[in-house]
Design an enzyme around this catalytic site. Structure first.
Site, mmCIF file in Angstrom:
data_model
loop_
_atom_site.group_PDB
_atom_site.id
_atom_site.type_symbol
_atom_site.label_atom_id
_atom_site.label_comp_id
_atom_site.label_asym_id
_atom_site.label_seq_id
_atom_site.Cartn_x
_atom_site.Cartn_y
_atom_site.Cartn_z
ATOM 1 N N LYS A 70 16.997 -5.760 -26.598
ATOM 2 C CA LYS A 70 17.886 -6.752 -25.973
ATOM 3 C C LYS A 70 17.954 -7.916 -26.954
ATOM 4 O O LYS A 70 17.071 -8.766 -26.998
ATOM 5 C CB LYS A 70 17.295 -7.195 -24.628
ATOM 6 C CG LYS A 70 18.293 -7.751 -23.634
ATOM 7 C CD LYS A 70 19.016 -8.999 -24.079
ATOM 8 C CE LYS A 70 18.203 -10.253 -24.031
ATOM 9 N NZ LYS A 70 18.908 -11.432 -24.607
ATOM 10 N N SER A 91 11.175 -18.640 -27.671
ATOM 11 C CA SER A 91 10.545 -19.941 -27.430
ATOM 12 C C SER A 91 9.251 -19.767 -26.616
ATOM 13 O O SER A 91 9.093 -18.777 -25.892
ATOM 14 C CB SER A 91 11.522 -20.840 -26.672
ATOM 15 O OG SER A 91 11.841 -20.242 -25.442
ATOM 16 N N CYS A 131 11.287 -20.219 -37.191
ATOM 17 C CA CYS A 131 9.977 -20.466 -36.581
ATOM 18 C C CYS A 131 8.939 -20.807 -37.642
ATOM 19 O O CYS A 131 7.864 -21.288 -37.328
ATOM 20 C CB CYS A 131 9.523 -19.247 -35.799
ATOM 21 S SG CYS A 131 9.298 -17.845 -36.876
HETATM 22 P P1 NAD Z 1 14.744 -18.169 -26.337
HETATM 23 O O1 NAD Z 1 13.352 -18.119 -25.855
HETATM 24 O O2 NAD Z 1 15.695 -19.085 -25.668
HETATM 25 O O3 NAD Z 1 15.424 -16.702 -26.258
HETATM 26 C C1 NAD Z 1 14.778 -15.584 -26.806
HETATM 27 C C2 NAD Z 1 15.202 -14.349 -26.021
HETATM 28 O O4 NAD Z 1 14.755 -14.481 -24.667
HETATM 29 C C3 NAD Z 1 16.702 -14.151 -25.967
HETATM 30 O O5 NAD Z 1 16.982 -12.786 -26.138
HETATM 31 C C4 NAD Z 1 17.092 -14.651 -24.578
HETATM 32 O O6 NAD Z 1 18.190 -13.967 -24.033
HETATM 33 C C5 NAD Z 1 15.844 -14.378 -23.755
HETATM 34 N N1 NAD Z 1 15.615 -15.392 -22.713
HETATM 35 C C6 NAD Z 1 15.929 -16.708 -22.768
HETATM 36 N N2 NAD Z 1 15.520 -17.327 -21.636
HETATM 37 C C7 NAD Z 1 14.931 -16.388 -20.871
HETATM 38 C C8 NAD Z 1 14.303 -16.415 -19.597
HETATM 39 N N3 NAD Z 1 14.197 -17.544 -18.895
HETATM 40 N N4 NAD Z 1 13.789 -15.269 -19.112
HETATM 41 C C9 NAD Z 1 13.873 -14.128 -19.813
HETATM 42 N N5 NAD Z 1 14.455 -14.038 -21.030
HETATM 43 C C10 NAD Z 1 14.975 -15.159 -21.554
HETATM 44 O O7 NAD Z 1 14.675 -18.466 -27.910
HETATM 45 P P2 NAD Z 1 15.866 -18.712 -28.916
HETATM 46 O O8 NAD Z 1 16.456 -20.047 -28.638
HETATM 47 O O9 NAD Z 1 16.767 -17.541 -28.960
HETATM 48 O O10 NAD Z 1 15.086 -18.724 -30.313
HETATM 49 C C11 NAD Z 1 14.436 -19.852 -30.818
HETATM 50 C C12 NAD Z 1 12.963 -19.840 -30.489
HETATM 51 O O11 NAD Z 1 12.353 -18.650 -30.972
HETATM 52 C C13 NAD Z 1 12.203 -20.967 -31.152
HETATM 53 O O12 NAD Z 1 11.287 -21.491 -30.228
HETATM 54 C C14 NAD Z 1 11.492 -20.299 -32.303
HETATM 55 O O13 NAD Z 1 10.322 -20.946 -32.736
HETATM 56 C C15 NAD Z 1 11.179 -18.975 -31.711
HETATM 57 N N6 NAD Z 1 10.933 -17.979 -32.742
HETATM 58 C C16 NAD Z 1 9.648 -17.590 -32.935
HETATM 59 C C17 NAD Z 1 9.353 -16.681 -33.931
HETATM 60 C C18 NAD Z 1 7.954 -16.244 -34.172
HETATM 61 O O14 NAD Z 1 7.780 -15.274 -34.893
HETATM 62 N N7 NAD Z 1 6.942 -16.878 -33.613
HETATM 63 C C19 NAD Z 1 10.389 -16.133 -34.711
HETATM 64 C C20 NAD Z 1 11.693 -16.543 -34.461
HETATM 65 C C21 NAD Z 1 11.949 -17.473 -33.466
#
Ligand code: NAD
Length: 496
Positions: free
Chosen positions: A174, A227, A282
């Site tokens: 997804k 996140s 990240c």
């Molecule tokens: P996000 O958490 O908003 O979304 C990530 C995924 O989760 C998406 O596919 C989204 O559709 C889904 N999602 C969002 N809200 C949800 C919920 N309430 N319940 C279930 N699923 C949900 O993150 P983003 O804005 O797409 O990406 C940025 C974040 O990702 C930053 O915090 C960044 O640090 C992190 N990140 C971490 C790494 C790592 O390896 N640690 C790598 C890349 C990005």
């Protein structure tokens, strides 16, 4: 009329049963470029059905055949590099050279799994007892799943599905609803490489599909990158539902600069790591911790270099930094800038005043804050934009203490020419990935990626050998091939 991005199920593009759609933007123009299906539990069930059926034969396919498909996949990814880079730039906004670099880091995971016959080798001990041998094998688990963030539309999905599939599992991805096209192309190419239908499925959507994945009993593993609040939520949910979970969250990565560091080189590395991909990484450096004696010169250099960065659409080769992902995210980052000013930090550069900020698209100039203190929100929280904050500290110990006391522990870097200080730093810092004069210490695919503290939930890192272990179950066999002597023994077997 905008195009519609549906799902990839059972080896082909398939329409959704959901009537909900989301806008996909071109962040460089601010225009809607496509509509993405917001899948539902019916779409997911269809994908699970296909993946469960495919598992029966894929898990029995020889490991050498599986490796051959990934060799072919690597070749196809390379020949389609330009199109993939274009998709990343068009939907994420990052500049093409950066998009190409992120794609390459994904391809490196495919390189890694081309060696799957070697990676899956078990252990063997001959004669652990008289006439008894002991050995172990790694077997696939079943239907696996992954949910990925917007910031790396190729690389992060490729941290997951190539490893899961090479291990003999089937997979449901997804991707982020903000830039889903790249995942669809990645799936299409893997099928062109010879992957049987149903082994990799892509179900687009948002929380509704994620929750359906978390609840589905046939899905055995759940990989998440995103996140921290969501990483924590899915970890709890998936664990409670009996799935194996790897869940990686947010970050606030510190660069610690000691007095003896090579300043010009250090400033260049920090600028690249802070503003590359508009800070939407990240592993971005978002905090500089400058020890006394180096802070004035370093801040001056950082301001000079950040002030001349070329900002504009990612498909124009001269640009170094593209837009943010959405207007909503741009507003959130601008709000943080205001919070920094209100809290008393010095805005050496305010990105809101950059000329590109008022152009169409979601552009925001680079921001540099000096005189930041640990209680400010711009230090404590992940901003995920082109905002770099500088904290001044007395010495090396105070710098380590800051990094260790921070909520996040994804990446950290130290800039110094003193080996003993660097060594002490590596030993003491409570962060998962450490760079020594390297600003973005993302491990290669044959190591493993993962932070500490609130940057990860659960015990598994992603890719590398941790990935192989995560996507397989170990079976340990104790075998005896001797004639039965006819005796019965009810006591616990011990080695004789
Ligand atoms: P996000 O958490 O908003 O979304 C990530 C995924 O989760 C998406 O596919 C989204 O559709 C889904 N999602 C969002 N809200 C949800 C919920 N309430 N319940 C279930 N699923 C949900 O993150 P983003 O804005 O797409 O990406 C940025 C974040 O990702 C930053 O915090 C960044 O640090 C992190 N990140 C971490 C790494 C790592 O390896 N640690 C790598 C890349 C990005």
């Amino acid at each position: 009329m905008t195009s519609i991005i549906n799902h990839w199920i059972n080896g082909e593009r398939q329409p959704s049963t959901s009537e909900r759609y989301g806008d996909v933007f071109n962040p460089a123009t601010g225009e809607v470029s496509a509509s993405v299906s917001m899948g539902n539990s019916d779409d997911l069930s269809k994908a699970v059905e296909s993946a469960s059926e495919a598992f029966k034969t894929w898990s029995q396919t020889s490991v050498t055949k599986r490796a051959q498909i990934f060799f072919k996949y690597k070749e196809l990814l390379e020949t389609n590099r330009e199109e993939l880079v274009d998709l990343i730039t068009r939907e994420h906004g990052k500049v093409a050279s950066d998009a190409a670099g992120s794609l390459q880091r994904g391809i490196e995971v495919v390189d890694f799994v081309c060696g799957i016959p070697h990676l899956l080798k078990g252990e063997f001990s001959e004669q652990v007892g008289t006439g008894i041998d002991c050995y172990s094998t790694r077997q696939p688990i079943g239907v696996c799943s992954g949910v990925t963030p917007f910031n790396f539309p190729a690389m992060v999905p490729m941290w997951m599905f190539p490893i899961a599939i090479a291990c003999g599992n089937t997979f449901i991805l997804k991707p982020s609803e903000k830039d889903p096209s790249c995942a669809m192309k990645l799936a299409e190419l893997l099928h062109e490489a010879g992957l049987p239908k149903g082994v990799l499925n892509v179900v687009n959507g948002d929380k509704e599909v994620v929750d359906a994945i978390l609840e589905h009993p046939a899905i055995k593993t759940f990989s998440f990158v995103g996140s921290t609040p969501v990483a924590q939520y899915v970890h709890e949910k998936a664990s409670a539902n009996g799935k194996r979970v790897q869940s990686l969250g947010g970050a606030k990565n510190h660069a610690i600069v000691l007095e003896d560091a090579s300043l010009e080189q250090t400033a260049n590395a920090i600028i690249g790591a802070a503003y590359g991909s508009a800070g939407e990484r990240c592993m971005a450096i978002s905090v500089v911790v400058a020890v006394e004696g180096v802070a004035d010169d370093l801040c001056k250099l950082l301001a000079e270099k950040a002030g001349v960065l070329k900002i504009g659409p990612g498909n124009q080769a001269e640009n170094e930094m593209g837009p943010l992902i959405t207007n909503e995210h741009k507003n959130k980052v601008m709000d943080y800038i205001q919070q920094g000013i209100d809290a008393g930090a010095t805005a050496v550069l305010d990105g809101r005043e950059h000329g590109m900020t008022n152009e169409p698209g979601f552009f925001l100039g680079p921001t540099l804050f000096d005189d930041v203190s640990p209680e400010m929100s711009i230090y404590k929280e992940e901003i995920f934009g082109p905002v770099l904050v500088v904290l001044r500290v007395k010495d090396f110990n105070a710098a380590i203490q800051l990094a260790n006391e921070h909520q996040f522990g994804n990446g950290v870097a130290i800039f110094t020419n003193q080996g003993s200080k660097a060594r002490e730093f590596v030993h003491s810092v409570e962060v998962g990935m450490v760079g020594i004069n390297v600003a973005i210490p993302v491990p290669l695919s044959f190591y493993t990626f993962g932070g500490w503290k609130d940057s990860i939930f659960g015990s598994s890192n992603i890719y590398g050998m941790d990935g192989i272990r995560f996507f397989t179950r170990t079976k340990t066999i104790t075998a005896r091939w001797v004639e039965d002597d006819g005796s019965i023994n009810l006591s616990m077997p011990t080695i004789k």
